[in-house]
Design a protein around this motif. Structure first.
Motif, PDB file in Angstrom:
ATOM      1  N   PRO A   3     -12.482  48.354   2.490  1.00  0.00           N
ATOM      2  CA  PRO A   3     -12.020  48.149   3.866  1.00  0.00           C
ATOM      3  C   PRO A   3     -11.768  49.521   4.519  1.00  0.00           C
ATOM      4  CG  PRO A   3     -10.674  46.926   2.283  1.00  0.00           C
ATOM      5  CD  PRO A   3     -11.564  47.824   1.490  1.00  0.00           C
ATOM      6  N   ASP A   4     -11.722  49.515   5.847  1.00  0.00           N
ATOM      7  CA  ASP A   4     -11.540  50.790   6.561  1.00  0.00           C
ATOM      8  C   ASP A   4     -10.051  51.150   6.574  1.00  0.00           C
ATOM      9  OD1 ASP A   4     -12.757  52.107   9.750  1.00  0.00           O
ATOM     10  OD2 ASP A   4     -11.645  53.006   8.081  1.00  0.00           O
ATOM     11  N   LEU A   5      -9.566  51.572   5.414  1.00  0.00           N
ATOM     12  CA  LEU A   5      -8.130  51.851   5.221  1.00  0.00           C
ATOM     13  C   LEU A   5      -7.952  53.281   4.745  1.00  0.00           C
ATOM     14  CD1 LEU A   5      -5.137  50.945   4.847  1.00  0.00           C
ATOM     15  CD2 LEU A   5      -5.765  50.346   2.487  1.00  0.00           C
ATOM     16  N   TRP A   6      -7.090  54.036   5.431  1.00  0.00           N
ATOM     17  CA  TRP A   6      -6.734  55.382   4.974  1.00  0.00           C
ATOM     18  C   TRP A   6      -5.347  55.335   4.337  1.00  0.00           C
ATOM     19  CZ3 TRP A   6      -7.675  58.532  10.143  1.00  0.00           C
ATOM     20  CH2 TRP A   6      -9.040  58.497  10.453  1.00  0.00           C
ATOM     21  N   LEU A   7      -5.138  56.178   3.333  1.00  0.00           N
ATOM     22  CA  LEU A   7      -3.790  56.363   2.788  1.00  0.00           C
ATOM     23  C   LEU A   7      -3.360  57.799   3.069  1.00  0.00           C
ATOM     24  CD1 LEU A   7      -1.309  55.381   1.115  1.00  0.00           C
ATOM     25  CD2 LEU A   7      -2.389  56.525  -0.844  1.00  0.00           C
ATOM     26  N   LEU A   8      -2.285  57.932   3.867  1.00  0.00           N
ATOM     27  CA  LEU A   8      -1.696  59.250   4.095  1.00  0.00           C
ATOM     28  C   LEU A   8      -0.451  59.326   3.221  1.00  0.00           C
ATOM     29  CD1 LEU A   8      -3.204  58.399   6.854  1.00  0.00           C
ATOM     30  CD2 LEU A   8      -1.703  60.083   7.941  1.00  0.00           C
ATOM     31  N   GLU A  39      -8.605  53.079  -6.816  1.00  0.00           N
ATOM     32  CA  GLU A  39      -8.794  51.772  -7.468  1.00  0.00           C
ATOM     33  C   GLU A  39      -8.519  50.623  -6.498  1.00  0.00           C
ATOM     34  OE1 GLU A  39      -6.392  53.343 -11.219  1.00  0.00           O
ATOM     35  OE2 GLU A  39      -6.743  51.181 -11.315  1.00  0.00           O
ATOM     36  N   MET A  40      -7.548  50.836  -5.583  1.00  0.00           N
ATOM     37  CA  MET A  40      -7.075  49.718  -4.752  1.00  0.00           C
ATOM     38  C   MET A  40      -7.774  49.665  -3.401  1.00  0.00           C
ATOM     39  SD  MET A  40      -3.076  49.667  -5.782  1.00  0.00           S
ATOM     40  CE  MET A  40      -2.788  48.075  -5.034  1.00  0.00           C
ATOM     41  N   GLY A  41      -8.841  50.442  -3.253  1.00  0.00           N
ATOM     42  CA  GLY A  41      -9.703  50.242  -2.100  1.00  0.00           C
ATOM     43  C   GLY A  41      -9.383  51.043  -0.861  1.00  0.00           C
ATOM     44  N   ALA A  42      -8.783  52.210  -0.998  1.00  0.00           N
ATOM     45  CA  ALA A  42      -8.644  53.089   0.180  1.00  0.00           C
ATOM     46  C   ALA A  42     -10.003  53.741   0.427  1.00  0.00           C
ATOM     47  CB  ALA A  42      -7.574  54.154  -0.068  1.00  0.00           C
ATOM     48  N   ALA A  43     -10.375  53.875   1.686  1.00  0.00           N
ATOM     49  CA  ALA A  43     -11.664  54.515   2.006  1.00  0.00           C
ATOM     50  C   ALA A  43     -11.498  56.020   2.151  1.00  0.00           C
ATOM     51  CB  ALA A  43     -12.221  53.927   3.307  1.00  0.00           C
ATOM     52  N   GLN A  44     -10.272  56.440   2.528  1.00  0.00           N
ATOM     53  CA  GLN A  44     -10.021  57.886   2.662  1.00  0.00           C
ATOM     54  C   GLN A  44      -8.583  58.155   2.221  1.00  0.00           C
ATOM     55  OE1 GLN A  44     -11.867  60.566   5.686  1.00  0.00           O
ATOM     56  NE2 GLN A  44      -9.834  60.485   6.633  1.00  0.00           N
ATOM     57  N   ILE A  45      -8.367  59.229   1.516  1.00  0.00           N
ATOM     58  CA  ILE A  45      -7.048  59.568   0.966  1.00  0.00           C
ATOM     59  C   ILE A  45      -6.656  60.926   1.539  1.00  0.00           C
ATOM     60  CG2 ILE A  45      -5.727  59.967  -1.162  1.00  0.00           C
ATOM     61  CD1 ILE A  45      -7.965  58.266  -2.602  1.00  0.00           C
TER      62      ILE A  45
END
Ligand code: SAM
Length: 242
Positions: free
Chosen positions: A79-84, A102-108
């Protein structure tokens, strides 16, 4: 029969019959550590072409070649999810990157906040952790790990169509601050450092139109725990677990 157990992320384009020369490290891993021989099968992915079954066609101590036999899976974008997140101690920062992959972030995206302990990270090392996590979890996409940037700079050019979930420890236990369903397609999660967010940061974030503040329950979570909790909450509410 696809009896391959090992998955390897490569940089080359993948396709039927495509030959993939191995790097020294990859050859050492396959032939030195995993003791593969000619004819052995490996699963390859490169983040673009999906996953391919490949066969060892040349094997030597520090080099080798794999030949693609057939595509086993299409590319599955997360999914289109970023983790900041604000980097914390090294091992726990590694853990956050690995779990986000592993949990599906697209950008970290490591961000530096007022109370962040370190203003430097090893972006190449963290990217390698994300790649290893993708190899292990069966992903066909490797999330991008960006270099560290100041939170203010990231917020200053924030894309208007992306919702930011601000995990605010000041909302500890607040029932109403739960994640609501929404038709927004582009999301991001923000996790603070061990020292939490400053009063100024909290006021600034709360005033931004693209920010949704949430609580992660009645207890203060460590930053790495909070990252996993927020990713779980998002994925189970709005992500690709449904
Ligand atoms: N030093 C802070 C304090 O004692 O209040 C705790 C910061 S916590 C270790 C690190 C980050 O995890 C916070 O900045 C927040 O983003 C997130 N977090 C931890 N517990 C949370 C909760 N119950 N609700 C929302 N966010 C939480």
């Amino acid at each position: 029969m696809n009896d391959a157990k090992i998955r390897l992320c490569v940089t080359q384009a993948l396709g039927d019959g495509q030959t993939i020369p191995l790097t020294q490290d990859q050859a050492h891993y396959l032939f030195g550590v995993m003791r593969l021989k000619i004819g052995a099968r490996v699963l390859l992915f490169n983040g673009v072409d999906g996953e391919y079954l490949a066969e060892v066609t040349q094997a030597a101590k520090r080099k080798g070649v794999l030949t693609c036999l057939k595509q086993t899976r299409l590319l599955q974008m997360p999914p289109d999810l970023w983790l900041l997140f604000a980097p914390i101690k090294k091992a726990r920062t590694d853990f956050i990157v690995e779990k986000a992959a592993e949990m599906g972030a697209a950008q970290i995206m490591p961000v530096q906040t007022r109370y962040t302990n370190s203003d430097r990270i090893r972006q190449d090392r963290l990217q390698a952790h994300a790649l290893e996590a993708a190899e292990q979890c069966g992903g066909t996409y490797v999330p991008k790990v960006t270099d560290i940037r100041k939170l203010d700079v990231v917020l200053a050019d924030w894309p208007a169509d992306r919702q930011l979930i601000f995990c605010d420890e000041a909302l500890i236990g607040a029932k109403e601050a739960l994640l609501e369903h929404s038709d927004t397609q582009k999301w991001a999660i923000l996790i603070g450092p061990e020292g939490g967010f400053s009063v100024e940061e909290r006021a600034k974030l709360s005033a931004l139109p693209f920010v949704t503040k949430i609580s992660l329950g009645p207890r203060i979570l460590r930053a790495d725990t909070a990252a996993v909790a927020a990713l779980t909450l998002w994925q189970s509410t709005l992500g690709d677990w449904g």
